[in-house]
Design a protein around this motif. Structure first.
Motif, PDB file in Angstrom:
ATOM      1  N   GLN A  17      -2.283  87.700  72.627  1.00 55.01           N
ATOM      2  CA  GLN A  17      -3.327  85.920  71.735  1.00 55.01           C
ATOM      3  C   GLN A  17      -3.723  85.076  72.761  1.00 55.01           C
ATOM      4  O   GLN A  17      -4.954  85.118  72.662  1.00 55.01           O
ATOM      5  N   ALA A  18      -3.197  85.297  74.235  1.00 49.17           N
ATOM      6  CA  ALA A  18      -3.960  84.763  75.206  1.00 49.17           C
ATOM      7  C   ALA A  18      -5.105  85.140  75.695  1.00 49.17           C
ATOM      8  O   ALA A  18      -5.764  84.322  75.869  1.00 49.17           O
ATOM      9  N   MET A  19      -5.213  86.397  75.789  1.00 51.37           N
ATOM     10  CA  MET A  19      -5.920  87.284  76.620  1.00 51.37           C
ATOM     11  C   MET A  19      -7.264  87.216  74.953  1.00 51.37           C
ATOM     12  O   MET A  19      -8.435  87.184  75.670  1.00 51.37           O
ATOM     13  N   PHE A  20      -6.978  87.183  73.757  1.00 49.73           N
ATOM     14  CA  PHE A  20      -8.360  87.031  73.185  1.00 49.73           C
ATOM     15  C   PHE A  20      -8.818  86.014  73.804  1.00 49.73           C
ATOM     16  O   PHE A  20      -9.893  86.158  73.649  1.00 49.73           O
ATOM     17  N   VAL A  21      -7.637  84.677  72.907  1.00 48.32           N
ATOM     18  CA  VAL A  21      -8.405  83.725  73.405  1.00 48.32           C
ATOM     19  C   VAL A  21      -9.101  83.431  74.181  1.00 48.32           C
ATOM     20  O   VAL A  21     -10.730  83.030  74.494  1.00 48.32           O
ATOM     21  N   THR A 161     -12.488  79.467  82.198  1.00 46.80           N
ATOM     22  CA  THR A 161     -11.659  79.496  80.603  1.00 46.80           C
ATOM     23  C   THR A 161     -10.635  79.271  80.630  1.00 46.80           C
ATOM     24  O   THR A 161      -9.689  78.532  79.939  1.00 46.80           O
ATOM     25  N   SER A 162      -9.851  79.280  82.468  1.00 50.58           N
ATOM     26  CA  SER A 162      -8.316  78.774  82.227  1.00 50.58           C
ATOM     27  C   SER A 162      -8.243  77.406  81.946  1.00 50.58           C
ATOM     28  O   SER A 162      -7.440  76.555  82.438  1.00 50.58           O
ATOM     29  N   LEU A 163      -9.199  76.390  82.573  1.00 53.74           N
ATOM     30  CA  LEU A 163     -10.186  75.157  82.107  1.00 53.74           C
ATOM     31  C   LEU A 163      -9.221  74.421  81.218  1.00 53.74           C
ATOM     32  O   LEU A 163      -8.969  73.540  80.392  1.00 53.74           O
ATOM     33  N   LEU A 164      -9.465  75.517  80.318  1.00 49.58           N
ATOM     34  CA  LEU A 164      -9.183  75.345  78.738  1.00 49.58           C
ATOM     35  C   LEU A 164      -8.009  74.644  78.814  1.00 49.58           C
ATOM     36  O   LEU A 164      -7.387  73.927  77.591  1.00 49.58           O
ATOM     37  N   SER A 165      -7.009  74.954  79.167  1.00 48.47           N
ATOM     38  CA  SER A 165      -5.937  74.985  79.274  1.00 48.47           C
ATOM     39  C   SER A 165      -5.444  73.294  79.034  1.00 48.47           C
ATOM     40  O   SER A 165      -3.991  73.145  78.394  1.00 48.47           O
ATOM     41  N   VAL A 166      -6.148  72.608  79.700  1.00 50.24           N
ATOM     42  CA  VAL A 166      -5.933  71.007  79.032  1.00 50.24           C
ATOM     43  C   VAL A 166      -5.980  70.435  78.245  1.00 50.24           C
ATOM     44  O   VAL A 166      -5.956  69.445  78.298  1.00 50.24           O
ATOM     45  N   VAL A 167      -6.827  71.010  77.338  1.00 51.12           N
ATOM     46  CA  VAL A 167      -7.434  70.584  75.891  1.00 51.12           C
ATOM     47  C   VAL A 167      -6.329  71.922  75.180  1.00 51.12           C
ATOM     48  O   VAL A 167      -6.991  71.917  73.988  1.00 51.12           O
ATOM     49  N   ALA A 168      -6.230  72.317  75.735  1.00 53.89           N
ATOM     50  CA  ALA A 168      -4.449  72.574  74.633  1.00 53.89           C
ATOM     51  C   ALA A 168      -4.819  73.602  73.679  1.00 53.89           C
ATOM     52  O   ALA A 168      -4.078  74.614  72.415  1.00 53.89           O
ATOM     53  N   MET A 169      -5.937  74.973  74.363  1.00 54.01           N
ATOM     54  CA  MET A 169      -6.895  75.603  73.942  1.00 54.01           C
ATOM     55  C   MET A 169      -5.237  76.783  74.548  1.00 54.01           C
ATOM     56  O   MET A 169      -5.353  77.201  75.951  1.00 54.01           O
ATOM     57  N   PRO A 170      -4.803  77.503  73.269  1.00 51.62           N
ATOM     58  CA  PRO A 170      -3.548  78.780  74.044  1.00 51.62           C
ATOM     59  C   PRO A 170      -4.605  80.247  74.554  1.00 51.62           C
ATOM     60  O   PRO A 170      -4.217  80.736  74.322  1.00 51.62           O
ATOM     61  N   ASP A 171      -5.348  79.852  75.808  1.00 51.99           N
ATOM     62  CA  ASP A 171      -5.912  80.798  77.101  1.00 51.99           C
ATOM     63  C   ASP A 171      -4.381  81.289  77.620  1.00 51.99           C
ATOM     64  O   ASP A 171      -3.350  80.640  77.088  1.00 51.99           O
ATOM     65  N   ILE A 172      -4.798  82.146  78.310  1.00 44.31           N
ATOM     66  CA  ILE A 172      -4.030  82.752  79.322  1.00 44.31           C
ATOM     67  C   ILE A 172      -3.299  81.417  80.109  1.00 44.31           C
ATOM     68  O   ILE A 172      -1.750  81.793  79.904  1.00 44.31           O
ATOM     69  N   TYR A 174      -2.742  78.509  79.555  1.00 46.15           N
ATOM     70  CA  TYR A 174      -1.666  78.131  78.030  1.00 46.15           C
ATOM     71  C   TYR A 174      -0.693  78.883  78.587  1.00 46.15           C
ATOM     72  O   TYR A 174       0.189  77.780  78.537  1.00 46.15           O
ATOM     73  N   ALA A 175      -1.171  79.487  77.595  1.00 43.91           N
ATOM     74  CA  ALA A 175       0.786  80.314  77.570  1.00 43.91           C
ATOM     75  C   ALA A 175       1.021  80.774  79.184  1.00 43.91           C
ATOM     76  O   ALA A 175       2.705  80.182  78.667  1.00 43.91           O
ATOM     77  N   ALA A 176       0.529  80.982  80.253  1.00 51.08           N
ATOM     78  CA  ALA A 176       1.490  80.632  81.340  1.00 51.08           C
ATOM     79  C   ALA A 176       2.407  79.487  81.604  1.00 51.08           C
ATOM     80  O   ALA A 176       3.373  79.166  81.793  1.00 51.08           O
ATOM     81  N   GLY A 177       1.316  78.140  81.400  1.00 51.34           N
ATOM     82  CA  GLY A 177       1.952  77.289  81.188  1.00 51.34           C
ATOM     83  C   GLY A 177       3.473  76.400  80.482  1.00 51.34           C
ATOM     84  O   GLY A 177       4.100  76.132  80.674  1.00 51.34           O
ATOM     85  N   ALA A 178       3.119  77.129  78.926  1.00 49.56           N
ATOM     86  CA  ALA A 178       4.287  77.214  78.442  1.00 49.56           C
ATOM     87  C   ALA A 178       5.211  77.995  79.039  1.00 49.56           C
ATOM     88  O   ALA A 178       6.311  77.166  78.481  1.00 49.56           O
ATOM     89  N   LEU A 179       5.138  79.090  78.721  1.00 43.18           N
ATOM     90  CA  LEU A 179       6.815  79.551  79.304  1.00 43.18           C
ATOM     91  C   LEU A 179       7.043  79.467  80.475  1.00 43.18           C
ATOM     92  O   LEU A 179       8.554  79.522  80.382  1.00 43.18           O
ATOM     93  N   THR A 180       6.327  79.168  81.040  1.00 46.34           N
ATOM     94  CA  THR A 180       6.827  78.194  82.936  1.00 46.34           C
ATOM     95  C   THR A 180       7.778  77.084  82.304  1.00 46.34           C
ATOM     96  O   THR A 180       8.907  77.138  83.029  1.00 46.34           O
ATOM     97  N   MET A 181       7.240  76.320  81.551  1.00 43.89           N
ATOM     98  CA  MET A 181       8.109  75.370  80.597  1.00 43.89           C
ATOM     99  C   MET A 181       9.685  75.520  80.159  1.00 43.89           C
ATOM    100  O   MET A 181       9.970  74.892  80.268  1.00 43.89           O
ATOM    101  N   SER A 182       9.033  76.483  79.860  1.00 47.05           N
ATOM    102  CA  SER A 182      10.528  77.374  79.094  1.00 47.05           C
ATOM    103  C   SER A 182      11.372  78.184  80.293  1.00 47.05           C
ATOM    104  O   SER A 182      13.073  77.866  79.787  1.00 47.05           O
TER     105      SER A 182
END
Length: 215
Positions: A17-21, A161-172, A174-182
């Motif tokens: 999903q992250a790669m698609f976004v 596009t990696s900067l889109l993570s700061v506005v919660a777009m589920p790109d690569i 953002y997915a990496a940040g969420a997975l790191t937190m868990s």
């Protein structure tokens, strides 16, 4: 000694999903940005005083301010200032598109003015109109010279596009940040994210290099 645990990155659904976004944002903002950049570039080379000044100011602002600030501004500040609510996905991509357009306009202008003055003069002597001159003589040559910088800018656009993570777009990223937190495994997660960017960009780079060699 740090022991790597690569099992934490084994979540195919998350990464697909992250790669698609990421890919979708990169492709759409690059193509739209290039199209807008061609229009802006035509204004620059046509030397229309007022429009040229506006375009140069636009390019200056977008080239000289951080893309991160632009994305945040379009995502948060613009709706508050205008009262017009844009879809989140559109607001997030607007900064990327306008940023790409600013650089594309300069690439287009540089390609056109790189054509030798003699060819401009010869086509004028032959009685070609400005449109005919651009279409049949100037642009075919300029396009070949634009390919390397356009490819480089497109590659940068995908990484941007990696900067889109700061506005919660589920790109690569953002997915990496969420997975790191868990998982609390940033080395494995972000290394794997970098590999995904390599997987996406390597075929594009190879195809672009082949196209460049043929032309």
């Amino acid at each position: 000694m740090y022991e790597f645990d690569w099992s934490v990155v084994l979540d195919p659904q998350l990464w697909l999903q992250a790669m698609f976004v990421t890919t979708a944002y990169a492709v759409v903002t690059t193509l739209v940005g290039l199209a807008l950049g061609v229009v802006l570039g035509l204004v620059l080379v046509s030397r229309i005083p007022v429009l040229g000044l506006i375009v140069r100011l636009y390019i200056h602002v977008f080239r000289c301010t951080p893309l991160l600030v632009q994305i945040v501004w379009f995502f948060y500040a613009l709706p508050m200032m205008t009262g017009f609510t844009m879809p989140d996905w559109f607001a997030a991509g607007l900064g990327l598109t306008l940023y790409m357009a600013a650089f594309a306009a300069e690439i287009f202008r540089g390609g056109v003015i790189s054509i030798e003055k003699g060819q401009w003069e010869a086509s004028t002597v032959l009685g070609f109109s400005y449109a005919t001159k651009m279409r049949h003589i100037i642009l075919p040559q300029a396009t070949r010279r634009m390919i390397p910088p356009i490819v480089n800018q497109a590659i940068l656009q995908l990484k941007n596009t990696s900067l889109l993570s700061v506005v919660a777009m589920p790109d690569i990223m953002y997915a990496a940040g969420a997975l790191t937190m868990s998982t609390f495994r940033p080395l494995e997660v972000y290394t794997f994210a970098a590999l995904l960017y390599l997987v996406i960009l390597t075929p594009v780079t190879l195809l672009a290099n082949r196209f460049e060699l043929k032309h």
